[in-house]
Enzyme design. Structure first.
Site, PDB file in Angstrom:
ATOM      1  N   LYS A  85       0.817  -1.217   0.000  1.00 45.95           N
ATOM      2  CA  LYS A  85       0.000   0.000   0.000  1.00 45.95           C
ATOM      3  C   LYS A  85       0.856   1.275   0.000  1.00 45.95           C
ATOM      4  O   LYS A  85       2.068   1.227   0.267  1.00 45.95           O
ATOM      5  CB  LYS A  85      -0.928  -0.031   1.216  1.00 45.95           C
ATOM      6  CG  LYS A  85      -1.985  -1.140   1.165  1.00 45.95           C
ATOM      7  CD  LYS A  85      -2.905  -1.068   2.386  1.00 45.95           C
ATOM      8  CE  LYS A  85      -4.026  -2.080   2.310  1.00 45.95           C
ATOM      9  NZ  LYS A  85      -4.938  -1.978   3.489  1.00 45.95           N
TER      10      LYS A  85
ATOM     11  N   TYR B 168     -12.355  -1.914  -3.493  1.00 50.02           N
ATOM     12  CA  TYR B 168     -12.825  -2.035  -2.107  1.00 50.02           C
ATOM     13  C   TYR B 168     -14.350  -1.888  -2.000  1.00 50.02           C
ATOM     14  O   TYR B 168     -14.852  -1.543  -0.931  1.00 50.02           O
ATOM     15  CB  TYR B 168     -12.137  -0.994  -1.224  1.00 50.02           C
ATOM     16  CG  TYR B 168     -10.777  -1.445  -0.686  1.00 50.02           C
ATOM     17  CD1 TYR B 168     -10.656  -2.591   0.101  1.00 50.02           C
ATOM     18  CD2 TYR B 168      -9.626  -0.712  -0.931  1.00 50.02           C
ATOM     19  CE1 TYR B 168      -9.429  -3.000   0.609  1.00 50.02           C
ATOM     20  CE2 TYR B 168      -8.388  -1.115  -0.423  1.00 50.02           C
ATOM     21  CZ  TYR B 168      -8.304  -2.264   0.352  1.00 50.02           C
ATOM     22  OH  TYR B 168      -7.093  -2.664   0.860  1.00 50.02           O
TER      23      TYR B 168
ATOM     24  N   PHE C 134     -15.140   4.168   7.020  1.00 49.88           N
ATOM     25  CA  PHE C 134     -13.781   4.531   6.587  1.00 49.88           C
ATOM     26  C   PHE C 134     -13.586   4.406   5.077  1.00 49.88           C
ATOM     27  O   PHE C 134     -12.475   4.595   4.576  1.00 49.88           O
ATOM     28  CB  PHE C 134     -12.743   3.678   7.321  1.00 49.88           C
ATOM     29  CG  PHE C 134     -12.946   2.180   7.186  1.00 49.88           C
ATOM     30  CD1 PHE C 134     -12.527   1.505   6.046  1.00 49.88           C
ATOM     31  CD2 PHE C 134     -13.549   1.454   8.200  1.00 49.88           C
ATOM     32  CE1 PHE C 134     -12.713   0.143   5.907  1.00 49.88           C
ATOM     33  CE2 PHE C 134     -13.742   0.072   8.073  1.00 49.88           C
ATOM     34  CZ  PHE C 134     -13.318  -0.582   6.916  1.00 49.88           C
TER      35      PHE C 134
ATOM     36  N   ARG D 216      -1.721 -14.073   4.804  1.00 54.33           N
ATOM     37  CA  ARG D 216      -2.385 -13.318   5.867  1.00 54.33           C
ATOM     38  C   ARG D 216      -1.643 -13.479   7.200  1.00 54.33           C
ATOM     39  O   ARG D 216      -1.635 -12.562   8.024  1.00 54.33           O
ATOM     40  CB  ARG D 216      -3.871 -13.688   5.948  1.00 54.33           C
ATOM     41  CG  ARG D 216      -4.614 -13.153   4.701  1.00 54.33           C
ATOM     42  CD  ARG D 216      -6.108 -13.294   4.787  1.00 54.33           C
ATOM     43  NE  ARG D 216      -6.698 -12.496   5.836  1.00 54.33           N
ATOM     44  CZ  ARG D 216      -7.122 -11.233   5.700  1.00 54.33           C
ATOM     45  NH1 ARG D 216      -6.985 -10.600   4.547  1.00 54.33           N
ATOM     46  NH2 ARG D 216      -7.679 -10.591   6.708  1.00 54.33           N
TER      47      ARG D 216
ATOM     48  N   THR E 249      -5.159  -6.730  11.018  1.00 57.40           N
ATOM     49  CA  THR E 249      -5.482  -5.459  10.357  1.00 57.40           C
ATOM     50  C   THR E 249      -4.949  -4.263  11.146  1.00 57.40           C
ATOM     51  O   THR E 249      -4.333  -3.352  10.577  1.00 57.40           O
ATOM     52  CB  THR E 249      -7.022  -5.324  10.212  1.00 57.40           C
ATOM     53  OG1 THR E 249      -7.529  -6.501   9.588  1.00 57.40           O
ATOM     54  CG2 THR E 249      -7.393  -4.098   9.387  1.00 57.40           C
TER      55      THR E 249
ATOM     56  N   ARG F 183       2.713  -6.033   9.304  1.00 54.66           N
ATOM     57  CA  ARG F 183       1.996  -4.919   9.924  1.00 54.66           C
ATOM     58  C   ARG F 183       2.596  -4.542  11.282  1.00 54.66           C
ATOM     59  O   ARG F 183       2.631  -3.359  11.626  1.00 54.66           O
ATOM     60  CB  ARG F 183       0.500  -5.246  10.002  1.00 54.66           C
ATOM     61  CG  ARG F 183      -0.170  -5.093   8.621  1.00 54.66           C
ATOM     62  CD  ARG F 183      -1.523  -5.712   8.579  1.00 54.66           C
ATOM     63  NE  ARG F 183      -2.283  -5.307   7.395  1.00 54.66           N
ATOM     64  CZ  ARG F 183      -3.444  -5.867   7.039  1.00 54.66           C
ATOM     65  NH1 ARG F 183      -3.946  -6.853   7.755  1.00 54.66           N
ATOM     66  NH2 ARG F 183      -4.076  -5.448   5.964  1.00 54.66           N
TER      67      ARG F 183
ATOM     68  N   ASN G 268      -1.972   0.476   6.715  1.00 55.68           N
ATOM     69  CA  ASN G 268      -1.386  -0.733   7.305  1.00 55.68           C
ATOM     70  C   ASN G 268      -0.563  -1.562   6.312  1.00 55.68           C
ATOM     71  O   ASN G 268      -0.453  -2.769   6.425  1.00 55.68           O
ATOM     72  CB  ASN G 268      -2.484  -1.565   7.985  1.00 55.68           C
ATOM     73  CG  ASN G 268      -3.569  -1.976   7.024  1.00 55.68           C
ATOM     74  OD1 ASN G 268      -3.497  -1.679   5.830  1.00 55.68           O
ATOM     75  ND2 ASN G 268      -4.576  -2.663   7.522  1.00 55.68           N
TER      76      ASN G 268
ATOM     77  N   HIS H  30      -2.260  -5.366   1.625  1.00 52.08           N
ATOM     78  CA  HIS H  30      -3.550  -6.030   1.450  1.00 52.08           C
ATOM     79  C   HIS H  30      -3.280  -7.459   1.032  1.00 52.08           C
ATOM     80  O   HIS H  30      -2.337  -7.723   0.279  1.00 52.08           O
ATOM     81  CB  HIS H  30      -4.371  -5.346   0.339  1.00 52.08           C
ATOM     82  CG  HIS H  30      -5.529  -6.194  -0.119  1.00 52.08           C
ATOM     83  ND1 HIS H  30      -6.733  -6.197   0.529  1.00 52.08           N
ATOM     84  CD2 HIS H  30      -5.629  -7.129  -1.113  1.00 52.08           C
ATOM     85  CE1 HIS H  30      -7.538  -7.091  -0.053  1.00 52.08           C
ATOM     86  NE2 HIS H  30      -6.890  -7.662  -1.053  1.00 52.08           N
TER      87      HIS H  30
ATOM     88  N   GLU I 232      -9.873 -10.649  -7.411  1.00 54.31           N
ATOM     89  CA  GLU I 232      -8.879  -9.579  -7.215  1.00 54.31           C
ATOM     90  C   GLU I 232      -7.693  -9.729  -8.170  1.00 54.31           C
ATOM     91  O   GLU I 232      -7.177  -8.737  -8.689  1.00 54.31           O
ATOM     92  CB  GLU I 232      -8.408  -9.570  -5.757  1.00 54.31           C
ATOM     93  CG  GLU I 232      -9.512  -9.121  -4.806  1.00 54.31           C
ATOM     94  CD  GLU I 232      -9.110  -9.143  -3.333  1.00 54.31           C
ATOM     95  OE1 GLU I 232      -9.961  -8.795  -2.503  1.00 54.31           O
ATOM     96  OE2 GLU I 232      -7.951  -9.503  -3.026  1.00 54.31           O
TER      97      GLU I 232
HETATM   98  P1  ADP Z   1      -7.757  -6.672   5.999  1.00 56.91           P
HETATM   99  O1  ADP Z   1      -7.024  -5.720   5.068  1.00 56.91           O
HETATM  100  O2  ADP Z   1      -6.897  -7.095   7.168  1.00 56.91           O
HETATM  101  O3  ADP Z   1      -8.395  -7.829   5.270  1.00 56.91           O
HETATM  102  P2  ADP Z   1     -10.435  -5.418   6.250  1.00 56.91           P
HETATM  103  O4  ADP Z   1     -10.876  -6.208   5.046  1.00 56.91           O
HETATM  104  O5  ADP Z   1     -11.291  -5.468   7.469  1.00 56.91           O
HETATM  105  O6  ADP Z   1      -8.942  -5.822   6.694  1.00 56.91           O
HETATM  106  O7  ADP Z   1     -10.306  -3.878   5.850  1.00 56.91           O
HETATM  107  C1  ADP Z   1      -9.755  -3.486   4.609  1.00 56.91           C
HETATM  108  C2  ADP Z   1      -8.874  -2.294   4.825  1.00 56.91           C
HETATM  109  O8  ADP Z   1      -9.662  -1.181   5.246  1.00 56.91           O
HETATM  110  C3  ADP Z   1      -7.831  -2.446   5.944  1.00 56.91           C
HETATM  111  O9  ADP Z   1      -6.675  -3.157   5.541  1.00 56.91           O
HETATM  112  C4  ADP Z   1      -7.536  -0.996   6.277  1.00 56.91           C
HETATM  113  O10 ADP Z   1      -6.647  -0.404   5.316  1.00 56.91           O
HETATM  114  C5  ADP Z   1      -8.916  -0.363   6.141  1.00 56.91           C
HETATM  115  N1  ADP Z   1      -9.599  -0.326   7.448  1.00 56.91           N
HETATM  116  C6  ADP Z   1     -10.156  -1.374   8.112  1.00 56.91           C
HETATM  117  N2  ADP Z   1     -10.683  -0.987   9.296  1.00 56.91           N
HETATM  118  C7  ADP Z   1     -10.453   0.356   9.384  1.00 56.91           C
HETATM  119  C8  ADP Z   1     -10.751   1.357  10.367  1.00 56.91           C
HETATM  120  N3  ADP Z   1     -11.397   1.056  11.488  1.00 56.91           N
HETATM  121  N4  ADP Z   1     -10.357   2.638  10.109  1.00 56.91           N
HETATM  122  C9  ADP Z   1      -9.711   2.960   8.964  1.00 56.91           C
HETATM  123  N5  ADP Z   1      -9.400   2.065   7.999  1.00 56.91           N
HETATM  124  C10 ADP Z   1      -9.758   0.776   8.199  1.00 56.91           C
END
Ligand code: ADP
Length: 140
Positions: A11, A51, A59, A87, A93, A104, A114, A117, A128
């Site tokens: 990212k 997304y 968010f 993962r 996350t 992370r 973070n 992805h 994807e």
């Molecule tokens: P992951 O990337 O670990 O699969 P998610 O699918 O839950 O996590 O979320 C997708 C992305 O959205 C996260 O990697 C992060 O960049 C963003 N995100 C998730 N939760 C939050 C939050 N509470 N505030 C801001 N950004 C968030």
């Protein structure tokens, strides 16, 4: 265990800090093979499509802005149980919850910014990967 492919994105917070090589080393050390990789600069609309599953989350807009703020490195990782393994290497996350040694834990700046992805299931991995790569670009 089956050989799988998963879609990974390094990212903007990580590409900005020149961390692509360090993150790729973690993937390769875990036995994941980078079978496709390219650096692109997403538009906010392209990030929004990627997304779309999060469109109703508070968010979402911030996430799309962030993903379009700097270049990203999109890549396909291949290996035994690649989806789960990736993962694991990524970590939780929220970096505050990520296990020591994960990408992370070491590099993420916040729950939003973070660093990486990774696809979460075979079905999402297929969609994807197809969003970013043609079959000819996957060199196993
Ligand atoms: P992951 O990337 O670990 O699969 P998610 O699918 O839950 O996590 O979320 C997708 C992305 O959205 C996260 O990697 C992060 O960049 C963003 N995100 C998730 N939760 C939050 C939050 N509470 N505030 C801001 N950004 C968030």
């Amino acid at each position: 265990m089956a050989v799988e492919r998963t879609l990974s994105i390094i990212k903007p917070d990580a590409t900005k800090r020149n961390l692509t090589g360090k993150i790729n080393a973690k993937f390769e050390d875990a036995g994941l093979r980078i079978v496709a990789q390219k650096r692109i600069h997403l538009t906010k609309a392209q990030a929004g499509v990627f997304y779309a599953v999060h469109a109703e989350r508070p968010f979402y807009d911030e996430l799309c802005e962030f993903m379009a703020s700097e270049p990203v490195v999109v890549q396909v990782l291949e290996g035994e149980s690649a989806i789960a393994k990736n993962r694991e290497v990524m970590g939780a996350t929220n970096p505050a919850d990520a296990a020591p040694g994960t990408v992370r834990a070491e590099f993420a700046e916040s729950v939003g910014e973070n660093s990486v992805h990774g696809s979460d299931a075979p079905e999402t991995a297929a969609v994807e990967i197809a969003y970013f790569f043609s079959g000819l670009e996957l060199v196993g």
